[in-house]
Motif scaffolding. Structure first.
Motif, PDB file in Angstrom:
ATOM      1  N   ILE A  34       0.841  -1.198   0.000  1.00 36.93           N
ATOM      2  CA  ILE A  34       0.000   0.000   0.000  1.00 36.93           C
ATOM      3  C   ILE A  34       0.878   1.251   0.000  1.00 36.93           C
ATOM      4  CG2 ILE A  34      -1.762   1.276   1.290  1.00 36.93           C
ATOM      5  CD1 ILE A  34      -2.722  -1.424   2.394  1.00 36.93           C
ATOM      6  N   ASP A  35       1.947   1.246   0.798  1.00 36.03           N
ATOM      7  CA  ASP A  35       2.892   2.371   0.828  1.00 36.03           C
ATOM      8  C   ASP A  35       3.491   2.620  -0.553  1.00 36.03           C
ATOM      9  OD1 ASP A  35       2.646   2.976   3.500  1.00 36.03           O
ATOM     10  OD2 ASP A  35       4.349   1.747   4.127  1.00 36.03           O
ATOM     11  N   THR A  36       3.801   1.554  -1.273  1.00 34.21           N
ATOM     12  CA  THR A  36       4.418   1.694  -2.594  1.00 34.21           C
ATOM     13  C   THR A  36       3.489   2.425  -3.551  1.00 34.21           C
ATOM     14  OG1 THR A  36       5.730  -0.314  -2.267  1.00 34.21           O
ATOM     15  CG2 THR A  36       5.423   0.428  -4.538  1.00 34.21           C
ATOM     16  N   ILE A  37       2.201   2.111  -3.470  1.00 34.20           N
ATOM     17  CA  ILE A  37       1.224   2.817  -4.302  1.00 34.20           C
ATOM     18  C   ILE A  37       1.187   4.292  -3.923  1.00 34.20           C
ATOM     19  CG2 ILE A  37      -1.218   2.994  -4.933  1.00 34.20           C
ATOM     20  CD1 ILE A  37      -1.442  -0.032  -4.298  1.00 34.20           C
ATOM     21  N   GLU A  38       1.139   4.571  -2.616  1.00 40.10           N
ATOM     22  CA  GLU A  38       1.063   5.962  -2.160  1.00 40.10           C
ATOM     23  C   GLU A  38       2.316   6.750  -2.532  1.00 40.10           C
ATOM     24  OE1 GLU A  38       0.564   8.625   1.902  1.00 40.10           O
ATOM     25  OE2 GLU A  38       1.956   6.960   1.790  1.00 40.10           O
ATOM     26  N   ASP A  39       3.476   6.120  -2.392  1.00 38.22           N
ATOM     27  CA  ASP A  39       4.738   6.843  -2.530  1.00 38.22           C
ATOM     28  C   ASP A  39       5.135   7.138  -3.970  1.00 38.22           C
ATOM     29  OD1 ASP A  39       4.989   6.861   0.195  1.00 38.22           O
ATOM     30  OD2 ASP A  39       6.394   5.176   0.285  1.00 38.22           O
ATOM     31  N   ASP A  40       4.530   6.459  -4.943  1.00 36.85           N
ATOM     32  CA  ASP A  40       4.913   6.703  -6.339  1.00 36.85           C
ATOM     33  C   ASP A  40       4.443   8.099  -6.735  1.00 36.85           C
ATOM     34  OD1 ASP A  40       5.448   6.759  -9.041  1.00 36.85           O
ATOM     35  OD2 ASP A  40       4.756   4.724  -9.402  1.00 36.85           O
ATOM     36  N   GLU A  41       5.395   9.013  -6.884  1.00 39.23           N
ATOM     37  CA  GLU A  41       5.074  10.418  -7.127  1.00 39.23           C
ATOM     38  C   GLU A  41       4.420  10.656  -8.487  1.00 39.23           C
ATOM     39  OE1 GLU A  41       8.957  12.029  -6.828  1.00 39.23           O
ATOM     40  OE2 GLU A  41       9.280  11.225  -4.811  1.00 39.23           O
ATOM     41  N   ASP A  82      13.816  -0.695  -6.917  1.00 37.25           N
ATOM     42  CA  ASP A  82      13.750  -2.035  -7.502  1.00 37.25           C
ATOM     43  C   ASP A  82      13.172  -3.032  -6.502  1.00 37.25           C
ATOM     44  OD1 ASP A  82      14.828  -1.117  -9.869  1.00 37.25           O
ATOM     45  OD2 ASP A  82      16.877  -1.736  -9.387  1.00 37.25           O
ATOM     46  N   ALA A  83      13.513  -2.866  -5.238  1.00 32.98           N
ATOM     47  CA  ALA A  83      12.994  -3.774  -4.207  1.00 32.98           C
ATOM     48  C   ALA A  83      11.472  -3.654  -4.091  1.00 32.98           C
ATOM     49  CB  ALA A  83      13.646  -3.476  -2.870  1.00 32.98           C
ATOM     50  N   GLU A  84      10.969  -2.422  -4.168  1.00 35.44           N
ATOM     51  CA  GLU A  84       9.517  -2.218  -4.094  1.00 35.44           C
ATOM     52  C   GLU A  84       8.820  -2.791  -5.328  1.00 35.44           C
ATOM     53  OE1 GLU A  84       9.289   1.907  -1.478  1.00 35.44           O
ATOM     54  OE2 GLU A  84       9.843   2.010  -3.591  1.00 35.44           O
ATOM     55  N   LYS A  85       9.447  -2.623  -6.483  1.00 31.50           N
ATOM     56  CA  LYS A  85       8.870  -3.207  -7.697  1.00 31.50           C
ATOM     57  C   LYS A  85       8.842  -4.725  -7.612  1.00 31.50           C
ATOM     58  CE  LYS A  85      10.168   0.613 -10.773  1.00 31.50           C
ATOM     59  NZ  LYS A  85      11.016   1.050 -11.914  1.00 31.50           N
ATOM     60  N   GLU A  86       9.897  -5.296  -7.049  1.00 31.37           N
ATOM     61  CA  GLU A  86       9.942  -6.745  -6.869  1.00 31.37           C
ATOM     62  C   GLU A  86       8.855  -7.197  -5.903  1.00 31.37           C
ATOM     63  OE1 GLU A  86      13.043 -10.236  -5.357  1.00 31.37           O
ATOM     64  OE2 GLU A  86      13.760  -8.172  -5.609  1.00 31.37           O
ATOM     65  N   LEU A  87       8.625  -6.395  -4.861  1.00 29.65           N
ATOM     66  CA  LEU A  87       7.570  -6.718  -3.908  1.00 29.65           C
ATOM     67  C   LEU A  87       6.211  -6.754  -4.601  1.00 29.65           C
ATOM     68  CD1 LEU A  87       6.456  -7.200  -1.060  1.00 29.65           C
ATOM     69  CD2 LEU A  87       6.496  -4.725  -0.705  1.00 29.65           C
ATOM     70  N   ILE A  88       5.955  -5.786  -5.468  1.00 31.44           N
ATOM     71  CA  ILE A  88       4.681  -5.776  -6.200  1.00 31.44           C
ATOM     72  C   ILE A  88       4.534  -7.050  -7.019  1.00 31.44           C
ATOM     73  CG2 ILE A  88       3.329  -4.610  -7.986  1.00 31.44           C
ATOM     74  CD1 ILE A  88       3.413  -3.155  -5.264  1.00 31.44           C
ATOM     75  N   LEU A  89       5.596  -7.459  -7.701  1.00 33.09           N
ATOM     76  CA  LEU A  89       5.541  -8.693  -8.486  1.00 33.09           C
ATOM     77  C   LEU A  89       5.283  -9.910  -7.592  1.00 33.09           C
ATOM     78  CD1 LEU A  89       8.422  -8.249 -11.105  1.00 33.09           C
ATOM     79  CD2 LEU A  89       5.946  -8.197 -11.512  1.00 33.09           C
ATOM     80  N   ASN A  90       5.725  -9.828  -6.342  1.00 33.67           N
ATOM     81  CA  ASN A  90       5.550 -10.941  -5.402  1.00 33.67           C
ATOM     82  C   ASN A  90       4.256 -10.853  -4.608  1.00 33.67           C
ATOM     83  OD1 ASN A  90       7.811 -12.780  -5.597  1.00 33.67           O
ATOM     84  ND2 ASN A  90       9.092 -11.070  -4.956  1.00 33.67           N
ATOM     85  N   THR A  91       3.336  -9.996  -5.035  1.00 35.99           N
ATOM     86  CA  THR A  91       2.044  -9.885  -4.347  1.00 35.99           C
ATOM     87  C   THR A  91       1.360 -11.241  -4.170  1.00 35.99           C
ATOM     88  OG1 THR A  91       1.696  -7.605  -5.111  1.00 35.99           O
ATOM     89  CG2 THR A  91      -0.244  -8.827  -4.407  1.00 35.99           C
ATOM     90  N   PRO A  92       1.355 -12.121  -5.188  1.00 37.81           N
ATOM     91  CA  PRO A  92       0.702 -13.429  -4.974  1.00 37.81           C
ATOM     92  C   PRO A  92       1.294 -14.214  -3.809  1.00 37.81           C
ATOM     93  CG  PRO A  92       1.046 -13.055  -7.319  1.00 37.81           C
ATOM     94  CD  PRO A  92       1.777 -11.951  -6.595  1.00 37.81           C
ATOM     95  N   ALA A  93       2.621 -14.144  -3.621  1.00 34.08           N
ATOM     96  CA  ALA A  93       3.246 -14.857  -2.504  1.00 34.08           C
ATOM     97  C   ALA A  93       2.840 -14.235  -1.172  1.00 34.08           C
ATOM     98  CB  ALA A  93       4.767 -14.831  -2.658  1.00 34.08           C
ATOM     99  N   VAL A  94       2.750 -12.887  -1.136  1.00 32.89           N
ATOM    100  CA  VAL A  94       2.332 -12.209   0.097  1.00 32.89           C
ATOM    101  C   VAL A  94       0.902 -12.605   0.459  1.00 32.89           C
ATOM    102  CG1 VAL A  94       1.897  -9.968   1.180  1.00 32.89           C
ATOM    103  CG2 VAL A  94       3.898 -10.269  -0.293  1.00 32.89           C
ATOM    104  N   ILE A  95       0.031 -12.604  -0.523  1.00 31.48           N
ATOM    105  CA  ILE A  95      -1.370 -12.965  -0.274  1.00 31.48           C
ATOM    106  C   ILE A  95      -1.488 -14.435   0.120  1.00 31.48           C
ATOM    107  CG2 ILE A  95      -3.679 -13.095  -1.284  1.00 31.48           C
ATOM    108  CD1 ILE A  95      -2.566 -10.251  -0.636  1.00 31.48           C
TER     109      ILE A  95
END
Length: 333
Positions: A34-41, A82-95
């Motif tokens: 959620i932070d990653t979505i908010e922080d993208d300027e 890059d770490a945040e982008k990787e986290l987004i790609l790993n959303t299925p694993a987080v869920i």
């Protein structure tokens, strides 16, 4: 993923009991998405609104995580690491991690995600280099980005331990304040870094009362009026961190890992505030960041005193004796 997106939580979460640590890691990564979505300027507000809503559905198992990740990832700008982008790609694993938890833990994480995403969206239209209007808006912002996390962690702690759950009401009373103390410290520390990106979360009313023009805050850097404004913010943060210590003493001493998790975070915040108080002419968060030596001292002292509430309170008073002080007020939304 945790080590890539958070140094502090990567340090403290391993101190938790293993099953609780897995739940808190999963919960933190949900919040970090959620932070990653908010922080993208550069992500337009309407796109943020869409992805906030979609991610809440994903966390609630109402929408596929893979589709969310595949839709959001290509839209992320270069301002996202890059770490945040990787986290987004790993959303299925987080869920997948969320769905592996018990129903009580899932409920706590889902509530936190919904409140955080909805609150962050509210404040997208209020972002300004001049800051938020007043302390009421500031408290609300801190609740949405950190206070609700304190509530979630409390529910996870209570789910883990029936003995902790006996203090649930008292813990929840202090949980929001705990979260705000940590968040306020970061906001004060990162004031100039945020303003360089066109954002400021400092309440304008505090600095206007101190004699500063929030629209030209850089012009007051290092001056007495700016020092008064920062001092007021430090005093409020100190009060919240005192509440955080009271919260920690409600955790049974036998739960040493949970106490360490809390105490290390409090200690890092206190010594960051000490650095800011000593150097009010700081220009960046790097100028007031605690050293590794200080961190090691925080860990050592916390570990030696964590079973004694008297010693913890005494060490807090000693560590904060030079900070501005005002009456502690429990934060609420």
């Amino acid at each position: 993923m945790l080590k890539k997106v958070s140094r502090s939580f990567a340090l403290t979460i391993p101190e938790l009991p293993e099953s609780l640590g897995r739940a808190v890691t999963t919960a933190y990564l949900v919040c970090r998405i959620i932070d990653t979505i908010e922080d993208d300027e550069r992500l337009p507000v309407d796109k943020k609104a869409y992805f906030f809503e979609e991610f809440v559905k994903v966390v609630n198992a109402e929408s596929p995580a893979a589709l969310f990740a595949q839709s959001l990832h290509p839209l992320l700008s270069d301002s996202v690491t890059d770490a945040e982008k990787e986290l987004i790609l790993n959303t299925p694993a987080v869920i997948s991690g969320v769905l592996s938890l018990g129903p009580g833990r899932q409920k706590a994480i889902r509530r936190c995600a919904a409140v955080m995403a909805g609150g962050m969206l509210q404040f997208q239209g209020m972002k300004s280099p001049a800051g938020l209007r007043d302390m009421a808006d500031f408290d609300r912002y801190c609740y949405f980005v950190a206070g609700v996390v304190g509530e979630m962690l409390t529910e996870l702690f209570c789910d883990y331990s029936p003995e902790i759950a006996r203090h649930r009401k008292e813990l929840l009373t202090l949980a929001v304040s705990f979260g705000q103390g940590l968040q306020m410290t970061n906001i004060i520390k990162d004031l100039w870094d945020d303003r360089a990106r066109g954002t400021c979360w400092i309440p304008r009313s505090v600095f206007e009362a101190a004699g500063c023009d929030p629209g030209d805050l850089a012009g007051y850097s290092g001056t007495e009026p700016f020092g008064r404004g920062i001092g007021e913010m430090i005093a409020v943060a100190r009060g919240h961190l005192k509440d955080a210590l009271t919260y920690t003493t409600l955790i049974p001493p036998a739960e040493a890992g949970i106490r360490r998790f809390c105490l290390w975070a409090i200690g890092m915040a206190v010594f960051t505030l000490r650095n800011i108080n000593k150097r009010k002419d700081y220009k960046s968060g790097r100028d007031v960041k605690i050293t590794r030596r200080t961190l090691k001292s925080i860990i050592l002292v916390s570990n030696l005193t964590l079973r004694s509430d008297f010693l913890l309170e005494r060490m807090f008073e000693l560590a904060t004796r030079d900070l501005p002080e005002k009456k502690s007020i429990h934060a609420s939304c």
